[in-house]
Write a protein that holds these residues in place. Structure first.
Motif, PDB file in Angstrom:
ATOM      1  N   TRP A  11      -6.533  -4.303 -10.335  1.00  0.00           N
ATOM      2  CA  TRP A  11      -6.858  -2.891 -10.499  1.00  0.00           C
ATOM      3  C   TRP A  11      -7.519  -2.356  -9.230  1.00  0.00           C
ATOM      4  O   TRP A  11      -7.962  -3.113  -8.374  1.00  0.00           O
ATOM      5  N   LYS A  46       2.317  -4.281  -6.358  1.00  0.00           N
ATOM      6  CA  LYS A  46       3.503  -4.557  -7.176  1.00  0.00           C
ATOM      7  C   LYS A  46       4.623  -5.143  -6.328  1.00  0.00           C
ATOM      8  O   LYS A  46       5.351  -6.020  -6.781  1.00  0.00           O
ATOM      9  N   GLY A 102      -3.206 -13.384  -7.900  1.00  0.00           N
ATOM     10  CA  GLY A 102      -1.842 -13.877  -7.812  1.00  0.00           C
ATOM     11  C   GLY A 102      -1.773 -15.011  -6.804  1.00  0.00           C
ATOM     12  O   GLY A 102      -2.771 -15.674  -6.518  1.00  0.00           O
ATOM     13  N   ASN A 148      -1.388  -8.716  -9.431  1.00  0.00           N
ATOM     14  CA  ASN A 148      -1.966  -7.983 -10.546  1.00  0.00           C
ATOM     15  C   ASN A 148      -3.425  -7.673 -10.267  1.00  0.00           C
ATOM     16  O   ASN A 148      -4.044  -8.277  -9.393  1.00  0.00           O
ATOM     17  N   LYS A 184       4.026  -8.656  -6.012  1.00  0.00           N
ATOM     18  CA  LYS A 184       3.928  -9.301  -7.330  1.00  0.00           C
ATOM     19  C   LYS A 184       2.506  -9.771  -7.629  1.00  0.00           C
ATOM     20  O   LYS A 184       2.278 -10.880  -8.097  1.00  0.00           O
ATOM     21  N   TYR A 191      -4.928 -10.957 -15.375  1.00  0.00           N
ATOM     22  CA  TYR A 191      -4.301  -9.636 -15.420  1.00  0.00           C
ATOM     23  C   TYR A 191      -2.798  -9.783 -15.488  1.00  0.00           C
ATOM     24  O   TYR A 191      -2.218 -10.683 -14.904  1.00  0.00           O
ATOM     25  N   ASP A 192      -2.151  -8.859 -16.211  1.00  0.00           N
ATOM     26  CA  ASP A 192      -0.689  -8.916 -16.312  1.00  0.00           C
ATOM     27  C   ASP A 192      -0.006  -7.722 -15.673  1.00  0.00           C
ATOM     28  O   ASP A 192       1.204  -7.567 -15.792  1.00  0.00           O
ATOM     29  N   ASP A 193      -0.753  -6.882 -14.971  1.00  0.00           N
ATOM     30  CA  ASP A 193      -0.202  -5.717 -14.292  1.00  0.00           C
ATOM     31  C   ASP A 193      -1.224  -5.257 -13.250  1.00  0.00           C
ATOM     32  O   ASP A 193      -2.312  -5.828 -13.150  1.00  0.00           O
ATOM     33  N   PHE A 194      -0.884  -4.228 -12.503  1.00  0.00           N
ATOM     34  CA  PHE A 194      -1.828  -3.641 -11.562  1.00  0.00           C
ATOM     35  C   PHE A 194      -2.029  -2.186 -11.967  1.00  0.00           C
ATOM     36  O   PHE A 194      -1.058  -1.463 -12.170  1.00  0.00           O
TER      37      PHE A 194
END
Length: 88
Positions: free
Chosen positions: A32, A25, A47, A30, A28, A82-85
């Motif tokens: 898992w 994060k 990213g 993304n 910046k 992906y839009d998040d981690f």
């Protein structure tokens, strides 16, 4: 850019997954991270290529003094959007 990593060493039970998420994060990025039954940790990150390289440098050193990374298997893949981690 997308990288799939399998990390071996002393990486379970030492806060690796949450440290990996926090650091991703910060950069910046993304993707898992999850523990595998064989004692390794599997991680997918995507990213900016420069940010991923910086992230992997941090990862190789371990995120804290309890983590010891012995080996990382790296595979490049197509981005998956992906839009998040997340920790799985």
């Amino acid at each position: 850019m997308n990288k799939h990593l399998v990390i071996s060493g002393h990486v379970q039970g030492v806060g690796f997954r949450y440290s990996a998420m926090q650091k991703a994060k910060e950069f910046k990025l993304n993707g898992w991270v999850r523990n595998k039954e064989n004692g390794t940790v599997e991680l997918e990150v995507e990213g900016d290529g420069n940010q991923i390289n910086l992230y992997m440098d941090e990862l190789k050193n371990g995120f804290n003094r309890f983590i010891q990374v012995d080996n990382i298997e790296i595979t490049s893949q197509q981005e998956k959007g992906y839009d998040d981690f997340a920790v799985k």
